[in-house]
Design a protein around this motif. Structure first.
Motif, PDB file in Angstrom:
ATOM      1  N   VAL A 283       0.822  -1.208   0.000  1.00  0.00           N
ATOM      2  CA  VAL A 283       0.000   0.000   0.000  1.00  0.00           C
ATOM      3  C   VAL A 283       0.859   1.263   0.000  1.00  0.00           C
ATOM      4  O   VAL A 283       0.701   2.121  -0.847  1.00  0.00           O
ATOM      5  CB  VAL A 283      -0.955   0.012   1.214  1.00  0.00           C
ATOM      6  CG1 VAL A 283      -1.737   1.313   1.283  1.00  0.00           C
ATOM      7  CG2 VAL A 283      -1.893  -1.182   1.152  1.00  0.00           C
ATOM      8  N   TRP A 284       1.775   1.387   0.950  1.00  0.00           N
ATOM      9  CA  TRP A 284       2.603   2.586   1.039  1.00  0.00           C
ATOM     10  C   TRP A 284       3.907   2.245   1.751  1.00  0.00           C
ATOM     11  O   TRP A 284       3.926   1.481   2.704  1.00  0.00           O
ATOM     12  CB  TRP A 284       1.869   3.681   1.805  1.00  0.00           C
ATOM     13  CG  TRP A 284       2.618   4.985   1.864  1.00  0.00           C
ATOM     14  CD1 TRP A 284       2.672   5.932   0.889  1.00  0.00           C
ATOM     15  CD2 TRP A 284       3.415   5.480   2.939  1.00  0.00           C
ATOM     16  NE1 TRP A 284       3.465   6.992   1.302  1.00  0.00           N
ATOM     17  CE2 TRP A 284       3.930   6.733   2.560  1.00  0.00           C
ATOM     18  CE3 TRP A 284       3.757   4.978   4.194  1.00  0.00           C
ATOM     19  CZ2 TRP A 284       4.760   7.499   3.375  1.00  0.00           C
ATOM     20  CZ3 TRP A 284       4.580   5.741   5.015  1.00  0.00           C
ATOM     21  CH2 TRP A 284       5.068   6.984   4.604  1.00  0.00           C
ATOM     22  N   SER A 285       4.964   2.854   1.289  1.00  0.00           N
ATOM     23  CA  SER A 285       6.272   2.688   1.903  1.00  0.00           C
ATOM     24  C   SER A 285       6.930   4.055   1.924  1.00  0.00           C
ATOM     25  O   SER A 285       6.880   4.791   0.937  1.00  0.00           O
ATOM     26  CB  SER A 285       7.100   1.704   1.079  1.00  0.00           C
ATOM     27  OG  SER A 285       8.363   1.519   1.674  1.00  0.00           O
ATOM     28  N   GLY A 286       7.500   4.420   3.051  1.00  0.00           N
ATOM     29  CA  GLY A 286       8.150   5.713   3.144  1.00  0.00           C
ATOM     30  C   GLY A 286       8.722   5.945   4.526  1.00  0.00           C
ATOM     31  O   GLY A 286       8.961   5.008   5.284  1.00  0.00           O
ATOM     32  N   VAL A 287       8.918   7.226   4.839  1.00  0.00           N
ATOM     33  CA  VAL A 287       9.522   7.633   6.108  1.00  0.00           C
ATOM     34  C   VAL A 287       8.496   8.469   6.869  1.00  0.00           C
ATOM     35  O   VAL A 287       7.765   9.259   6.281  1.00  0.00           O
ATOM     36  CB  VAL A 287      10.809   8.444   5.840  1.00  0.00           C
ATOM     37  CG1 VAL A 287      11.401   8.976   7.125  1.00  0.00           C
ATOM     38  CG2 VAL A 287      11.821   7.585   5.102  1.00  0.00           C
ATOM     39  N   ALA A 288       8.464   8.279   8.183  1.00  0.00           N
ATOM     40  CA  ALA A 288       7.503   9.007   9.022  1.00  0.00           C
ATOM     41  C   ALA A 288       8.191   9.524  10.277  1.00  0.00           C
ATOM     42  O   ALA A 288       9.240   9.019  10.685  1.00  0.00           O
ATOM     43  CB  ALA A 288       6.347   8.095   9.403  1.00  0.00           C
ATOM     44  N   VAL A 289       7.552  10.531  10.896  1.00  0.00           N
ATOM     45  CA  VAL A 289       7.985  10.990  12.211  1.00  0.00           C
ATOM     46  C   VAL A 289       7.041  10.459  13.295  1.00  0.00           C
ATOM     47  O   VAL A 289       7.408  10.399  14.464  1.00  0.00           O
ATOM     48  CB  VAL A 289       8.084  12.535  12.305  1.00  0.00           C
ATOM     49  CG1 VAL A 289       9.177  13.055  11.399  1.00  0.00           C
ATOM     50  CG2 VAL A 289       6.772  13.203  12.014  1.00  0.00           C
ATOM     51  N   GLU A 290       5.819  10.075  12.863  1.00  0.00           N
ATOM     52  CA  GLU A 290       4.843   9.532  13.810  1.00  0.00           C
ATOM     53  C   GLU A 290       3.806   8.717  13.053  1.00  0.00           C
ATOM     54  O   GLU A 290       3.418   9.064  11.940  1.00  0.00           O
ATOM     55  CB  GLU A 290       4.144  10.670  14.543  1.00  0.00           C
ATOM     56  CG  GLU A 290       3.114  10.220  15.550  1.00  0.00           C
ATOM     57  CD  GLU A 290       2.434  11.388  16.266  1.00  0.00           C
ATOM     58  OE1 GLU A 290       1.651  11.102  17.174  1.00  0.00           O
ATOM     59  OE2 GLU A 290       2.681  12.548  15.920  1.00  0.00           O
ATOM     60  N   VAL A 291       3.367   7.621  13.682  1.00  0.00           N
ATOM     61  CA  VAL A 291       2.268   6.818  13.145  1.00  0.00           C
ATOM     62  C   VAL A 291       1.357   6.469  14.309  1.00  0.00           C
ATOM     63  O   VAL A 291       1.818   6.050  15.370  1.00  0.00           O
ATOM     64  CB  VAL A 291       2.785   5.519  12.469  1.00  0.00           C
ATOM     65  CG1 VAL A 291       1.616   4.640  12.030  1.00  0.00           C
ATOM     66  CG2 VAL A 291       3.688   5.835  11.286  1.00  0.00           C
ATOM     67  N   SER A 292       0.057   6.667  14.129  1.00  0.00           N
ATOM     68  CA  SER A 292      -0.899   6.205  15.129  1.00  0.00           C
ATOM     69  C   SER A 292      -1.718   5.083  14.508  1.00  0.00           C
ATOM     70  O   SER A 292      -2.044   5.117  13.322  1.00  0.00           O
ATOM     71  CB  SER A 292      -1.801   7.336  15.631  1.00  0.00           C
ATOM     72  OG  SER A 292      -2.593   7.839  14.598  1.00  0.00           O
ATOM     73  N   LEU A 293      -2.024   4.079  15.333  1.00  0.00           N
ATOM     74  CA  LEU A 293      -2.655   2.857  14.842  1.00  0.00           C
ATOM     75  C   LEU A 293      -3.745   2.383  15.783  1.00  0.00           C
ATOM     76  O   LEU A 293      -3.691   2.634  16.972  1.00  0.00           O
ATOM     77  CB  LEU A 293      -1.639   1.713  14.773  1.00  0.00           C
ATOM     78  CG  LEU A 293      -0.225   2.004  14.429  1.00  0.00           C
ATOM     79  CD1 LEU A 293       0.698   1.399  15.429  1.00  0.00           C
ATOM     80  CD2 LEU A 293       0.041   1.392  13.088  1.00  0.00           C
TER      81      LEU A 293
END
Length: 96
Positions: A18-28
């Motif tokens: 679906v998506w691949s990349g760089v993050a500073v924050e992820v909420s799940l």
């Protein structure tokens, strides 16, 4: 202003990446409640439930994905979100 620490993210559904990349924050939507991941989080593996995954990229852009159950794994600043189904959704148009 110092850059925020980042980590890599891979979001995959059962039928496709679906998506691949760089993050500073992820909420799940973790099985025991909402969970936030930041860089250098302790290693974790947990089940997820139906809900919204929110990804904040280093430039401040936010992405949203409606997901069904699956799991997440985080270790060494790499997050994998593996879910049954996933659909991108706009976070900018949602009503508060």
């Amino acid at each position: 202003m110092a850059d925020k620490p980042t980590f890599s993210v891979n979001i995959v559904a059962a039928d496709r990446p679906v998506w691949s990349g760089v993050a500073v924050e992820v909420s799940l939507p973790a099985s025991e409640g909402s969970m936030g991941i930041l860089a250098d989080h302790e290693p974790v593996m947990t089940a997820t439930k139906d809900g919204l995954v929110k990804v904040t990229e280093p430039n401040g852009n936010k992405k949203g994905y409606k997901v069904t159950d699956g799991f997440i794994a985080f270790d060494e600043n790499k997050l994998v979100v593996a879910v049954e189904t996933c659909e991108e959704t706009s976070l900018n148009d949602s009503a508060e």
